[in-house]
Write a protein that holds these residues in place. Structure first.
Motif, PDB file in Angstrom:
ATOM      1  N   GLU A  21       0.814  -1.211   0.000  1.00 45.37           N
ATOM      2  CA  GLU A  21       0.000   0.000   0.000  1.00 45.37           C
ATOM      3  C   GLU A  21       0.855   1.271   0.000  1.00 45.37           C
ATOM      4  N   ASN A  23       2.327   4.820  -1.116  1.00 43.68           N
ATOM      5  CA  ASN A  23       1.754   6.043  -1.683  1.00 43.68           C
ATOM      6  C   ASN A  23       2.909   6.832  -2.308  1.00 43.68           C
ATOM      7  N   ASP A  24       2.644   8.015  -2.789  1.00 47.90           N
ATOM      8  CA  ASP A  24       3.666   8.798  -3.465  1.00 47.90           C
ATOM      9  C   ASP A  24       4.834   9.163  -2.551  1.00 47.90           C
ATOM     10  N   ASN A  48       0.967  -2.149  -5.480  1.00 44.59           N
ATOM     11  CA  ASN A  48       0.979  -0.896  -4.728  1.00 44.59           C
ATOM     12  C   ASN A  48       0.119   0.116  -5.486  1.00 44.59           C
ATOM     13  N   ARG A  49      -1.179  -0.023  -5.329  1.00 42.42           N
ATOM     14  CA  ARG A  49      -2.142   0.683  -6.164  1.00 42.42           C
ATOM     15  C   ARG A  49      -2.385   2.142  -5.769  1.00 42.42           C
ATOM     16  N   ASP A  50      -1.798   2.613  -4.672  1.00 41.68           N
ATOM     17  CA  ASP A  50      -2.011   4.008  -4.252  1.00 41.68           C
ATOM     18  C   ASP A  50      -0.957   4.964  -4.800  1.00 41.68           C
ATOM     19  N   VAL A  51      -0.010   4.456  -5.547  1.00 44.63           N
ATOM     20  CA  VAL A  51       1.021   5.319  -6.141  1.00 44.63           C
ATOM     21  C   VAL A  51       0.430   5.966  -7.388  1.00 44.63           C
ATOM     22  N   THR A  52       0.546   7.288  -7.473  1.00 47.16           N
ATOM     23  CA  THR A  52       0.017   8.026  -8.618  1.00 47.16           C
ATOM     24  C   THR A  52       1.133   8.289  -9.621  1.00 47.16           C
ATOM     25  N   ASN A  78      -0.577  -2.504 -10.383  1.00 39.64           N
ATOM     26  CA  ASN A  78      -0.551  -1.166  -9.819  1.00 39.64           C
ATOM     27  C   ASN A  78      -1.590  -0.340 -10.564  1.00 39.64           C
ATOM     28  N   ALA A  79      -1.777   0.878 -10.155  1.00 39.89           N
ATOM     29  CA  ALA A  79      -2.738   1.759 -10.830  1.00 39.89           C
ATOM     30  C   ALA A  79      -2.003   2.649 -11.829  1.00 39.89           C
ATOM     31  N   ASN A 106      -2.176  -3.756 -15.195  1.00 39.90           N
ATOM     32  CA  ASN A 106      -2.272  -2.309 -15.056  1.00 39.90           C
ATOM     33  C   ASN A 106      -3.372  -1.848 -16.003  1.00 39.90           C
TER      34      ASN A 106
END
Length: 133
Positions: A21, A23-24, A48-52, A78-79, A106
């Motif tokens: 989890e 993030n940036d 790690n899907r919360d990384v923009t 990932n996102a 993705n």
């Protein structure tokens, strides 16, 4: 957070950070820690899907570093979207050590974004041998 990667005495060659989890901010911290690491060869950041896009842009700088020893990177599930993939594809295409790359699952990358793979595949200096989609 990742001070162990900064140590010149670190012999760590594989690191699995999948499903954490991120993030940036965490990705930025990881990228800064990897900036001078010449030992790590395999890194898994899958799930790690919360990384923009901003986080992936920070990570892409690691791939541009000529001292980076990364040969295998897992970025599946990932996102990652077209904007993030644009940052990554340019740094991956410029990297001459990366041999294995996982990008599967993705779903936010569009057909136009996936066309960017040609940038990577056409580079004659690319070391890429395995690509997982």
């Amino acid at each position: 957070m990742f001070q162990f990667l900064l140590s010149l005495n670190s012999a760590l060659e594989e690191l699995d950070l999948s499903g954490n989890e991120f993030n940036d901010d965490m990705m930025d911290s990881l990228a800064n820690s990897l900036a001078n690491n010449s030992k790590l060869r395999k890194l898994n950041l899958s799930g790690n899907r919360d990384v923009t896009s901003a986080g992936w842009q920070a990570f892409s700088a690691v791939l541009l570093n000529p001292d980076s020893a990364l040969e295998s990177i897992g970025l599946s599930d990932n996102a990652i979207n077209d904007d993030a993939f644009n940052h990554l594809k340019n740094s991956i295409a410029s990297n001459n050590k990366l041999k294995e790359l996982g990008l599967g699952y993705n779903h936010s990358v569009s057909a136009a974004g996936w066309e960017g793979l040609s940038t990577i595949l056409r580079n004659p200096n690319s070391a890429l041998e395995k690509l997982y989609l």
